[in-house]
Design a protein around this motif. Structure first.
Motif, mmCIF file in Angstrom:
data_model
loop_
_atom_site.group_PDB
_atom_site.id
_atom_site.type_symbol
_atom_site.label_atom_id
_atom_site.label_comp_id
_atom_site.label_asym_id
_atom_site.label_seq_id
_atom_site.Cartn_x
_atom_site.Cartn_y
_atom_site.Cartn_z
ATOM 1 N N GLY A 105 0.782 -1.231 0.000
ATOM 2 C CA GLY A 105 0.000 0.000 0.000
ATOM 3 C C GLY A 105 0.808 1.272 0.000
ATOM 4 N N LEU A 106 0.675 2.079 1.049
ATOM 5 C CA LEU A 106 1.194 3.441 1.018
ATOM 6 C C LEU A 106 2.612 3.595 1.558
ATOM 7 N N ASN A 107 3.122 2.624 2.296
ATOM 8 C CA ASN A 107 4.395 2.832 2.989
ATOM 9 C C ASN A 107 5.425 1.784 2.588
ATOM 10 N N PHE A 108 6.454 2.218 1.873
ATOM 11 C CA PHE A 108 7.474 1.281 1.405
ATOM 12 C C PHE A 108 8.246 0.645 2.556
ATOM 13 N N PHE A 109 8.406 1.361 3.666
ATOM 14 C CA PHE A 109 9.191 0.807 4.769
ATOM 15 C C PHE A 109 8.518 -0.414 5.389
ATOM 16 N N ASN A 110 7.199 -0.482 5.359
ATOM 17 C CA ASN A 110 6.529 -1.689 5.816
ATOM 18 C C ASN A 110 6.836 -2.862 4.905
ATOM 19 N N THR A 111 6.957 -2.586 3.623
ATOM 20 C CA THR A 111 7.366 -3.628 2.667
ATOM 21 C C THR A 111 8.760 -4.132 3.008
ATOM 22 N N MET A 112 9.669 -3.205 3.267
ATOM 23 C CA MET A 112 11.045 -3.592 3.593
ATOM 24 C C MET A 112 11.110 -4.373 4.894
ATOM 25 N N GLU A 113 10.220 -4.034 5.835
ATOM 26 C CA GLU A 113 10.212 -4.719 7.120
ATOM 27 C C GLU A 113 9.935 -6.213 6.943
ATOM 28 N N TYR A 114 8.904 -6.566 6.161
ATOM 29 C CA TYR A 114 8.616 -7.997 6.015
ATOM 30 C C TYR A 114 9.657 -8.687 5.150
ATOM 31 N N GLN A 115 10.249 -7.960 4.202
ATOM 32 C CA GLN A 115 11.276 -8.577 3.371
ATOM 33 C C GLN A 115 12.534 -8.898 4.186
ATOM 34 N N MET A 116 12.871 -8.043 5.127
ATOM 35 C CA MET A 116 14.001 -8.333 6.002
ATOM 36 C C MET A 116 13.701 -9.525 6.906
ATOM 37 N N ARG A 117 12.450 -9.656 7.357
ATOM 38 C CA ARG A 117 12.068 -10.828 8.154
ATOM 39 C C ARG A 117 12.200 -12.107 7.327
ATOM 40 N N LEU A 118 11.778 -12.034 6.054
ATOM 41 C CA LEU A 118 11.909 -13.206 5.185
ATOM 42 C C LEU A 118 13.369 -13.579 4.984
ATOM 43 N N MET A 119 14.224 -12.586 4.756
ATOM 44 C CA MET A 119 15.653 -12.853 4.618
ATOM 45 C C MET A 119 16.191 -13.558 5.852
ATOM 46 N N ASP A 120 15.774 -13.089 7.021
ATOM 47 C CA ASP A 120 16.267 -13.679 8.271
ATOM 48 C C ASP A 120 15.882 -15.152 8.364
ATOM 49 N N ARG A 121 14.632 -15.474 8.029
ATOM 50 C CA ARG A 121 14.178 -16.864 8.122
ATOM 51 C C ARG A 121 14.839 -17.737 7.055
#
Length: 496
Positions: free
Chosen positions: A399-415
């Motif tokens: 949606g409106l906030n790219f940083f929320n997108t980056m937040e879940y992508q960093m979580r995926l990288m971690d897992r």
């Protein structure tokens, strides 16, 4: 001469590339490089510096969750401050030393025999990497209008993504093509000193009132001393924006939520009515599509600008451009000195992908997407492309906030990388079955959304791919996306 080899190679030094680099460091990787075609970091916040540039999401929300900034000057901060934030984060996490500027990546190819990526760089030797990340952003390739005669214009032509800071609009006769979110910020600034300003509108935009205010020094000191207070403010702004997307757009099938969407349009119309009393002008400035079909924006001065005697709205279209002006579709001519192109970005043709990516068995990513529908598992992975995460992919953007997108992508990288390290594996690749199931689920979720059920036909929104599917957006809440990125079945990836 042997290729220079890295554990990971990141294309793009914007907020996505910086976030990926920080996550790699957290997981123990140090031998990685970030390549960027510009001469500084920040991505779109470095490239764009037109007058009036500001974020259209509260800066309490528009930042990494793990790195709040207590020094924002106002609720909706300027582009200069956002760029400074990028610099500060990159320096704090020692990311800058990994970046190579003025380096254009032309393409990447998976070498099956060597199990690595071979990356071609313009005017440079080939580089290799075990892992490849493309963090090229959604708004990185400017779109130029295809208007007859535009190359013949003898005056100054400037695109908003390549603004000339030496340009002085004072006394100029200016034409602006475009009325998207960028133009909403730029047009009031140009109108301050221009002798004459004509705005060429193809598609009107929904504009809500902007609740903006300075942040006092006392509040800044409070945020710095007690960071949890700033997190409370962020929780409030996050909740408001999540509600805007999930209530008014994602779950549009619910009758009550449709009513709230209509209320949002009514708010925009009230904002317009307060500033513009000319009924015909209001009609021309009012969209004929539902709010949310394309990105809306906020402004307290955009509509009022059109009431000034030297500012004109041209919504009948352009026939062609001449050496000294524009011939309008109605046969009239507008004499101009400067042509400003606020025509946005080419997402689907030039950005998916932004570079040529060739995976296993010669699979070309751009061709494969166009022949098999646009999709990326969890917004980052495609079958046939081992050890590759595309951080600006279909179904990636929340949606409106790219940083929320980056937040879940960093979580995926971690897992994902945590499991790689745990198993001692060298490669990962999402399975065809997991990718197909994810596409089916995204399609099902979109079936309840405004983008499927609403009146979006006239929006000309970049949310929609060339096949008419709204596949830029991930139709779920940030909380759900983060939970999925933290708990997705590891069997959805083949690790070897």
């Amino acid at each position: 001469m042997p290729s220079e080899h890295f554990d990971a190679l990141i294309v793009g030094a914007g907020f996505a590339g910086i976030g990926a680099a920080i996550q790699l460091k957290r997981m123990g990787y140090q031998n990685f490089v970030i390549l960027d075609r510009e001469d500084d970091l920040g991505g779109t916040w470095y490239v764009n510096h037109y007058p009036g540039l500001a974020v259209d999401v509260p800066t309490t929300t528009y930042s990494y969750f793990f790195e709040p900034n207590p020094n924002w000057s106002r609720l909706f901060s300027t582009g200069t401050e956002i760029k400074r934030y990028a610099d500060d984060v990159a320096d704090k996490y020692d990311v800058r030393r990994h970046i190579r500027f003025n380096t254009t990546v032309e393409g990447a190819r998976w070498d099956e025999d060597a199990s690595l990526w071979r990356v071609n760089v313009a005017d440079g030797p080939e580089l290799t990497a075990q892992f490849l990340f493309t963090a090229t952003g959604f708004l990185s390739q400017p779109k130029l209008p295809d208007i007859p005669g535009i190359a013949d214009f003898a005056g100054k032509v400037v695109h908003t993504t390549d603004w000339d800071d030496t340009y002085d609009p004072t006394g100029e006769r200016i034409a602006v093509i475009g009325t998207g979110a960028t133009a909403v910020q730029l047009i009031p600034e140009l109108a301050r000193t221009a002798a004459d300003l004509t705005v060429y509108q193809r598609t009107p935009i929904w504009v809500a009132p902007k609740l903006d205010f300075p942040i006092s020094d006392r509040t800044k000191r409070l945020f710095a001393r007690l960071p949890w207070t700033q997190r409370i403010v962020r929780a409030i702004t996050d909740t408001i924006y999540e509600a805007m997307i999930n209530v008014g757009v994602v779950h549009y099938r619910v009758p009550l939520f449709r009513r709230l969407n209509i209320s949002a349009m009514d708010l925009c119309k009230i904002n317009q009515f307060i500033q513009v009393r000319d009924k015909e002008l209001r009609r021309r400035l009012t969209p004929d599509y539902d709010i949310g079909c394309k990105r809306p924006t906020f402004s307290n001065s955009y509509f009022r600008t059109f009431t000034k005697p030297h500012v004109h709205l041209q919504s009948d279209g352009i026939d062609h451009v001449t050496a000294d002006g524009i011939v309008n579709a109605d046969g009239t001519t507008t004499a101009i000195d400067t042509l400003v192109l606020a025509t946005g970005f080419d997402l689907w043709e030039a950005n998916f992908p932004a570079i040529e990516v060739i995976g296993r068995d010669g699979r070309n990513l751009g061709k494969w997407w166009r022949e098999n529908r646009f999709c990326a598992y969890q917004g980052v992975s495609m079958p046939g492309f081992p050890n590759y995460l595309s951080l600006a992919s279909p179904y990636a953007f929340l949606g409106l906030n790219f940083f929320n997108t980056m937040e879940y992508q960093m979580r995926l990288m971690d897992r994902l990388f945590g499991e790689l390290q745990h198993r001692g594996a060298a490669t990962f690749e999402v399975t065809e079955q997991a990718n197909a199931a994810y596409l089916d689920r995204m399609t099902e979720l979109l079936g309840d959304s405004l983008w499927t059920l609403g009146n979006c036909a006239g929006s000309r929104s970049y949310y929609f791919n060339p096949h008419g599917e709204p596949s830029l957006l991930r139709p779920m809440s940030t909380q759900d996306a983060i939970e999925e990125a933290s708990t997705f079945p590891l069997t959805d990836y083949q690790l070897t």
